[in-house]
Scaffold this motif. Structure first.
Motif: not given
Ligand SMILES: [Mg+2]
Ligand SMILES: Nc1ncnc2c1ncn2[C@@H]1O[C@H](COP(=O)(O)OP(=O)(O)O)[C@@H](O)[C@H]1O
Lengths: 789, 229
Positions: B46, B167-168
């Motif tokens: 991240s 992000d994910e």
């Molecule tokens: Mg993360």
């Protein structure tokens, strides 16, 4: 306690803004309440206290030469007298100020010392007169001339041929027993072999609460001297009436501010605690899950409010007293009292009251926290928020303004209750300013109505030339007489460059059927009469046979504008029509204004004693007066510029107005600050999203500031309206209690532009309160904000 | 060879406490690539994405995206940079609850100064392409996870970004919804969109990425370009 205490301390630390806001709001509310309360106490009976401090004279008696000193001394033994001072020789003296300007004639009393059993005169400057040629001047707050400096030398015009006097001291007598004091020897020197014009005796009475009691004492005293020897007596009740009338003006003013302050403090503290509960909902859930009882949770929030409140109250008491001292220094000068203003019971009452109010408000706001169920509380923030105020977003989204602005505009609708509280706070702040400015303007207009003239023309009181009056001329007992050549004066005024207008005044007494006693009538000539009076209704005089009067006259006579009254002047009946009502407080509102020609049939010899002259804009009154003076010299008249000094009471009211409205505005601003901080904290995650999507710091600031525009506008509009209504109500009450109808020109002081500005003032408060948190919001780091959940 | 779209050189990101989240990391991404960043929790994935998005700044090293020195940008400039070049998709969608789906999607364009009508046309177009146009007037709270993530992708694409960062994106979705989003990203890549996505989801990485970068303790542990399918 330790766990609870730590929980509370942690809470207070986390909510630094709330702590600061509570401290500041309590500080400001307590400061203004202590200030208002102390002043209220100090102004409630400043005269009584000063009178007590000086052992004031309940009865000031004037005796003619018929009474002997021995008789007067023994008059102190009359029934009802508890103490007496005198006899003091008295006389009338006329002096010339610098430049040969005549000063009003003075009643001078010969006293060898300022103290004594009665009327312990307070020296405010210089020292007491100890030798002939020295004079102590009485300080009279109502005398609007330029201040006289110690060491000023005055030529004595009357009695003629006397040496000059030097002002060696300024003193204040609450009982107003003299215009000036000299040594008894000086009075003897002035009056010569004729003996003094009379003697003054000052009495304190065993009971002097009613006019009848004072009158009984007067009669008892009169019985101890030869008939007719007691030529005059002034009751302290009359003097008090005069003095207290002014102080009473402060009371409605302070009450209005006090009420505004308390309501605002309740609103804002309620809002702060409710906000703390709302942002702390999850925390509450966790505390309860750990085994806190509802009562403990409520107490924790009470502590959160009370700790800063106590700090604020203590600081407020200190600040309030510090502020009271200089303001009271002014009232002290006004009333001759010596108060340091620290009133312990006021301090205790205000501080205690503030803490009770904070406790109750916080209790009410925190009660919700006690009732919250633990599970629900913890769940907050985990589930999407219910869509409150979504309709507002939908609506503002369509307004063609930049998107950050329309986003902000919708914010207040998401929390209607909180926004309502803040609208109210802004409204109160705006109302306070609107009200205060309006009231102060009206009060100064009322004061101003008394001295609208720029220059006065009065008879010259120089020593009469040979043959003009002759020696042994009696001092004039009732002030100046008529001008010797009014037509010449009018010609001189008209010829003088810079004359705007003028009016001549002659005073006489008439009786009116239905009203007991004689009434002062001011007979006017000239071009400019209307200028010096403010009309309530009807119209100004347009010719003879018309009169203009004030509300108390109409009330007493049972007449209305348009009615006809019969004036009896020196035995002649004159019919006159009431053409107008003016605001004129002279002679307690019973004065009659008319054209000089109206009274001519009864008093053919009546002619002006004084001319009031107004100069054209841009003309310097002093220069004009000295020019006119030259032209008037041969006519036995003098031109004196009128000092437009600001009345001290108006000054005090202006100071308080500024101070209290600034305080209330700051409180309102703090309320806004707190709400915007709460809002920003609650929206910090959204703020992060906005920034991730490309919202610049400036756009963020715009959004946060826009979020208070609606509340500011609504609050401002309500506040301006409330302020105007309050100003009218208070002025009406003040006028009504004095028996006057106030003219529209004094009441309607707000121009549409000003009203608009006051309304927008709400916006200023709102934006002012939002600026700081808007800056914080703009500076929030996006990553941090996004991590907050 | 084409010029790189992303170039990180010797990037270290140190927080106040603990070991650095990224250590002297260098990485180059070319236009049209689809890169999956893999690695255990706490390995700095991240952080890497935030640095590329200009949401965060490196302690040392440089980040250049599309010729822009991202690490040198001020707050306002970095907001404008994101607005113009970056589309962001998050694990938990980060839709604004008090705005409708359409208003959420329109927001990046409106922040950039696009008029409402024009933004509305573009949003409708995107929502239609992503199959969620019938929810345009609804609020995000009423949508399923998969639908929400598709709205989030629409919002990310609003300003036609040179780079899409995710992000994910499937981290909060069930398998079926995850597959939907995976298909969507694959299609976008096929249309030429450069994508950098962080994921734990190996299926997503395999199907959607042309290259996988393995992070461990803030360093690149492996960098493999998949054979052309
Ligand atoms: Mg993360
Ligand atoms: N704002 C922050 N402050 C302090 N440490 C942080 C912050 N953000 C991330 N970290 C730390 O940096 C490391 C990498 O975090 P992150 O990039 O979020 O890992 P990943 O996304 O791979 O799980 C972790 O040890 C994390 O605790």
């Amino acid at each position: 306690m330790s766990t609870l205490g730590r929980a509370v301390r942690a809470g207070a630390g986390r909510h630094r803004v709330q702590t600061v806001v509570i401290t500041m709001v309590v500080l400001i509310a307590v400061t203004s309440a202590v200030l208002g309360g102390s002043l209220l106490v100090a102004s409630r009976a400043p005269f009584d206290r000063a009178f007590g401090q000086q052992q004031g004279a309940h009865l000031t008696a004037q005796f003619g030469p018929a009474a002997t000193v021995a008789q007067l001394t023994s008059s102190a033994g009359a029934a009802g007298i508890s103490a007496a001072a005198g006899p003091f020789p008295t006389t009338q003296v006329s002096t010339l100020g610098p430049g040969g300007r005549p000063r009003p004639p003075m009643t001078v009393v010969g006293r060898s010392a300022p103290d004594g059993p009665v009327d312990q005169v307070t020296l405010t400057a210089g020292r007491w007169a100890t030798a002939p040629g020295e004079l102590v001047l009485a300080e009279d707050s109502r005398f609007r001339g330029p201040p006289v400096k110690i060491g000023t030398v005055w030529t004595v015009a009357d009695p003629p041929g006397s040496p000059a006097v030097t002002v060696v001291g300024i003193a204040r007598s609450v009982s107003r027993t003299a215009d000036a004091w000299v040594t008894p020897e000086q009075v003897t020197a002035w009056t010569g072999e004729r003996g003094p014009a009379g003697y003054q005796m000052l009495y304190r009475l065993t009971v002097a609460d009613t006019a009848a009691q004072v009158e009984a004492a007067r009669a008892a005293i009169a019985a101890t001297v030869p008939a007719g020897a007691l030529t005059g007596a002034v009751s302290w009740l009359v003097t008090r009436q005069d003095a207290v009338g002014q102080a009473a003006l402060l009371v409605p003013f302070l009450i209005a501010f006090g009420v505004l302050g308390v309501v605002m403090a309740v609103l804002i503290i309620g809002n702060v605690i409710a906000g703390a509960v709302s942002t702390g909902t999850r925390r509450i859930g966790i505390l309860k899950a750990l085994g806190f009882t509802p009562a403990q949770v409520v107490r924790a929030y009470l502590g959160q409010a009370l700790m800063p409140a106590v700090a604020g109250a203590v600081l407020g008491v200190v600040a309030g007293n510090l502020l009271t001292v200089p303001v009271l220094a002014q009232t002290n000068r006004l009333y001759g009292t010596s108060d340091n203003g620290v009133t312990l019971w006021v301090d205790a009452l205000v501080a205690g009251g503030a803490l009770v109010v904070v406790t109750l408000t916080a209790w009410a706001a925190a009660a919700r926290a006690g009732r919250l169920r633990s599970v629900d509380a913890i769940a907050v923030g985990r589930t999407p928020r219910p869509g409150r105020g979504q309709w507002a977003s939908r609506l503002t989204g369509r307004i063609p303004v930049p998107r950050p602005m329309s986003l902000g505009l919708a914010h207040p609708f998401a929390r209607p209750l909180r926004s309502g509280g803040i609208v109210a706070a802004i409204a109160f702040g705006t109302a306070a300013v609107t009200f205060a400015v309006g009231l102060a303007t009206s009060l100064s207009l009322i004061q101003e109505a008394e001295d609208l003239a720029d220059v006065q023309v009065v008879p010259r009181m120089e020593a009469p030339g040979p043959g003009a009056g002759g020696p042994g001329r009696e001092p004039m007992p009732n002030g100046p007489g008529p001008l010797t050549d009014p037509a010449g004066v009018v010609a001189a005024i008209t010829a003088q460059a810079g004359t705007g207008g003028y009016v001549g005044q002659a005073r006489t007494e008439v009786t009116v059927a239905g009203i007991t006693g004689s009434l002062t009538t001011v007979a006017l000539t000239g071009t400019d009469g209307a200028r010096y009076y403010r009309m309530v209704s009807g119209s100004w005089l347009t010719g003879p046979g018309q009169i203009v009067v004030s509300t108390p006259f109409l009330t007493a006579a049972g007449k209305e504008v348009g009615d006809t009254v019969v004036l009896t002047d020196h035995g002649t009946d004159l019919t006159a029509r009431i053409v107008g009502e003016v605001f004129n407080t002279d002679d307690k509102g019973m004065q009659i204004l008319t054209d000089l020609a109206t009274l001519r049939p009864a008093e053919p010899g009546l002619s002006p004693e004084i001319f009031l002259v107004s100069v054209r804009p841009g003309t310097d009154a002093a220069t004009y007066a000295s020019g006119l003076e030259t032209a008037l010299r041969s006519l036995g008249a003098a031109a004196v510029p009128v000092e437009h000094g600001t009345d001290e009471l108006v000054l005090i009211i202006d100071t308080l107005t500024a101070l209290l409205s600034v305080m209330l505005v700051v409180v309102a601003g703090l309320g806004v600050l707190n709400v915007v901080v709460l809002d920003t904290r609650e929206r910090v995650h959204d703020l992060g999203v906005h920034k991730a999507l490309g919202m610049t710091p400036r756009q963020t600031t715009t959004m946060v500031i826009s979020s208070v525009l609606v509340t500011g506008l609504i609050g401002g509009a309500i506040g301006a309206a409330v302020g105007v209504a309050l100003q009218r109500a208070v002025l009406g009450a003040m006028g009504g209690s004095a028996g006057f109808t106030l003219p529209a020109s004094i009441v309607d002081v707000y121009s549409p532009t000003e009203l608009l500005l006051f309304g927008l003032g709400g916006l200023v408060i709102a934006v002012g309160g939002a600026l700081l948190p808007a800056g914080w919001a703009a500076g929030t780091r996006t990553v941090t904000a996004l991590r907050t959940e | 060879m084409t010029a790189p779209l992303i170039e990180l050189r010797d990037v270290t990101r140190r927080y106040d406490d603990g070991p650095p989240a990224l250590r002297e990391l260098s990485l180059t991404v070319r236009p049209g690539e689809s890169v999956a960043i893999l690695g255990p929790s706490g390995s700095g994935k991240s952080t890497l994405l935030n640095l590329i998005a200009g949401l965060d700044r490196p302690s040392t090293g440089t980040v250049t995206v599309d010729g822009v020195a991202v690490d040198k940008l001020g707050e306002a400039a970095s907001a404008r940079y994101r607005r113009a070049r970056i589309g962001l998709v998050f694990q938990f969608f980060n839709l604004l609850d008090d705005l409708t789906v359409a208003d959420n999607v329109m927001l990046p364009a409106q922040l950039a100064g696009m008029a409402r009508a024009a933004a509305q046309r573009r949003a409708t177009e995107l929502l239609t392409v992503l199959g969620v146009d019938r929810h345009a007037a609804a609020y995000p709270g009423r949508l399923s996870g998969g639908e929400r993530q598709r709205v989030a992708v629409a919002r990310a694409l609003m300003n036609r970004p040179a780079l899409l960062l995710a992000d994910e994106p499937t981290g909060a979705l069930d398998t079926a919804a995850g597959v939907e989003v995976q298909r969507l990203l694959t299609e976008l890549h096929a249309d030429g969109q450069t994508i950098v996505l962080v994921t734990h989801d190996l299926a997503l990485a395999e199907n959607c990425a042309t290259r996988t970068v393995q992070l461990r303790d803030g360093r690149v542990a492996a960098d493999t370009t998949a054979p052309v399918r």
